[in-house]
Design an enzyme around this catalytic site. Sequence first.
Site, PDB file in Angstrom:
ATOM      1  N   TYR A   1     -11.519   3.082   6.127  1.00 51.61           N
ATOM      2  CA  TYR A   1     -12.432   2.070   5.580  1.00 51.61           C
ATOM      3  C   TYR A   1     -13.553   1.671   6.533  1.00 51.61           C
ATOM      4  CZ  TYR A   1      -9.352   1.625   1.608  1.00 51.61           C
ATOM      5  OH  TYR A   1      -8.634   1.904   0.476  1.00 51.61           O
TER       6      TYR A   1
ATOM      7  N   GLU B   1      -7.239   7.492   0.928  1.00 57.59           N
ATOM      8  CA  GLU B   1      -7.981   6.322   0.432  1.00 57.59           C
ATOM      9  C   GLU B   1      -9.290   6.213   1.184  1.00 57.59           C
ATOM     10  OE1 GLU B   1      -6.080   2.435   0.544  1.00 57.59           O
ATOM     11  OE2 GLU B   1      -4.239   3.292  -0.276  1.00 57.59           O
TER      12      GLU B   1
ATOM     13  N   ARG C   1      -3.297   9.688  -7.260  1.00 58.94           N
ATOM     14  CA  ARG C   1      -2.332   9.173  -6.293  1.00 58.94           C
ATOM     15  C   ARG C   1      -1.867   7.798  -6.762  1.00 58.94           C
ATOM     16  NH1 ARG C   1      -3.300   5.877  -1.320  1.00 58.94           N
ATOM     17  NH2 ARG C   1      -1.370   5.975  -0.144  1.00 58.94           N
TER      18      ARG C   1
ATOM     19  N   ASN D   1      -6.167   7.108   5.510  1.00 59.28           N
ATOM     20  CA  ASN D   1      -6.958   6.098   4.801  1.00 59.28           C
ATOM     21  C   ASN D   1      -8.017   5.597   5.753  1.00 59.28           C
ATOM     22  OD1 ASN D   1      -5.133   6.441   2.756  1.00 59.28           O
ATOM     23  ND2 ASN D   1      -4.364   4.331   2.760  1.00 59.28           N
TER      24      ASN D   1
ATOM     25  N   HIS E   1       4.381   1.614  -1.273  1.00 59.63           N
ATOM     26  CA  HIS E   1       3.094   0.949  -1.078  1.00 59.63           C
ATOM     27  C   HIS E   1       3.362  -0.560  -1.081  1.00 59.63           C
ATOM     28  CE1 HIS E   1      -1.470   1.740  -1.465  1.00 59.63           C
ATOM     29  NE2 HIS E   1      -1.334   0.459  -1.162  1.00 59.63           N
TER      30      HIS E   1
ATOM     31  N   GLU F   1       0.253   3.289   4.781  1.00 62.12           N
ATOM     32  CA  GLU F   1      -0.236   2.381   5.823  1.00 62.12           C
ATOM     33  C   GLU F   1       0.851   1.526   6.467  1.00 62.12           C
ATOM     34  OE1 GLU F   1      -3.533   0.084   4.370  1.00 62.12           O
ATOM     35  OE2 GLU F   1      -4.771   1.847   4.049  1.00 62.12           O
TER      36      GLU F   1
HETATM   37  C1  FCB Z   1      -5.659  -0.432   1.818  1.00 62.61           C
HETATM   38  C2  FCB Z   1      -4.479  -0.462   0.866  1.00 62.61           C
HETATM   39  C3  FCB Z   1      -4.873  -0.487  -0.584  1.00 62.61           C
HETATM   40  C4  FCB Z   1      -6.094  -1.341  -0.832  1.00 62.61           C
HETATM   41  C5  FCB Z   1      -7.203  -0.985   0.119  1.00 62.61           C
HETATM   42  C6  FCB Z   1      -8.461  -1.766  -0.085  1.00 62.61           C
HETATM   43  O1  FCB Z   1      -5.289  -0.997   3.031  1.00 62.61           O
HETATM   44  O2  FCB Z   1      -3.659   0.652   1.077  1.00 62.61           O
HETATM   45  O3  FCB Z   1      -3.767  -0.890  -1.330  1.00 62.61           O
HETATM   46  O4  FCB Z   1      -5.755  -2.666  -0.773  1.00 62.61           O
HETATM   47  O5  FCB Z   1      -6.765  -1.159   1.439  1.00 62.61           O
END
Ligand code: FCB
Length: 477
Positions: free
Chosen positions: A311, A382, A92, A309, A136, A181
């Site tokens: 985290y 992600e 990607r 995505n 992006h 995002e």
């Molecule tokens: C996300 C972004 C990516 C990277 C990660 C850690 O928010 O999409 O570009 O910075 O975080």
Amino acid sequence: MSNPYHPPAVGVLDQGPELIFPPGFLWGAATAAYQIEGAATEGGRTPSIWDTFSHTEGRVVAGHTGDVACDHYHRMPSDVRLMAELGLKSYRFSVSWPRVQPGGSGPANAAGLDFYRRLVDELLGHGIEPWLTLYHWDLPQPLEDAGGWPARDTAGRFAEYAELVADALGDRVTYWTTLNEPWCSAFLGYGSGVHAPGRSDGADAVRAGHHLMLGHGLAVQALRASRPQAQLGITVNLYPVTPASDAPADVDAARRIDALANRFFLDPVLRGSYPTDLAADLREVTDFGHVRDGDLAVISTPLDLVGVNYYSRHVVAAPVEGAEPEPYWRAPSCWPGSEDVRFVTRGVPVTDMNWEIDAPGLTETLRRVHEEYTDLPLYVTENGSAFVDAVVDGQVDDVDRLAYFDAHLRAAHEAINAGVPLRGYFAWSLMDNFEWAWGYTKRFGMVWIDYDSQARIPKSSARWYAEVIRRNGLAAQ
Ligand code: FCB
């Protein structure tokens, strides 16, 4: 394993029967143009908002910029060979808007498109499925000068740019995501201002969010018309939002942040409407006068897939009067109308970004999207972590990152068992890179980058991931 975040050695994760993913599961890794390409002024590329922002004193840690980054623009063929060695099924990447359409309007720049043609050919030649993200975060600077995403016209520009890219690459790229995002583009770029273009106005952030989604919808319509076979989607960054207690005020704080972080995008794109509580919460910020008749129908143009995505989780509490109890902090201005909500740290292990590690939150997030919003195939576009790495004897033994991936892949597998049509997973990131406002001080890569020599060293997590891909699964614990 006593502490899942600190496994004693890579091999330990290889014990026990395998946890197998569905056949054809798309194993990949992700990057973004500004974070890796460099070559900021080559081949006709013009500045984006990130060039301007990173070159403005005080915006990025240590004054780092993406001018050189990982020099991927020049090293692309050997980077693709590295991907092939790791066995990636998909890669990607994002297209840099100012590289293929300098200035953000007018005809395509052949040299810019050629770079992506060569990249895609290189990938296909190695049996790697290209996964293209159109945006992006690198808005061409002249479009920002004309108002940026808070201006409606930017949405139309984005659709024109999408068509240029589709004309050039539509014959060989199947998977397309429009935005990466949009929450970050809107609320970090125009709300808190910690990302480019660094503006800070709640109403502008809300307008930006709307016009990003409008641009997404228009681009999907354009791509659908010219490339009916393409698989089209969007990538949103989602968080489970949990109240710090059962107290009604905390529950309400969680509702507010959930509306801004998640439902602001999920509802318009997948349901064709804004959540009613969101509009009420933002009463003092905007009257949503920027939303025109028909916009939501465009925004909710049917898709083929949704990219998520993931985290971390947000745990939030209601404002308190008087002194702030530790370890709370107030929500910064990226939450318009809800600046008083407090984000609670729970004392669980964190990454080098200070983001709490919460693998079950991935299962929860994927289940929510599937159960509340859509039957569409989902992809984790992600997921990953920054840790402080070190090269020792030419090796980078990133056990913490490896454990993070392992825990989140187990969580992804659990979502599949719960009925979620999860079709792929992209590790963030293939290689260390320019981590936005943090510059090169945060390393998310499975491949170490030596920024002086541009040497690449696959870390332990990369070798482990290659093995996961090879057997389409991982060991049970
Ligand atoms: C996300 C972004 C990516 C990277 C990660 C850690 O928010 O999409 O570009 O910075 O975080």
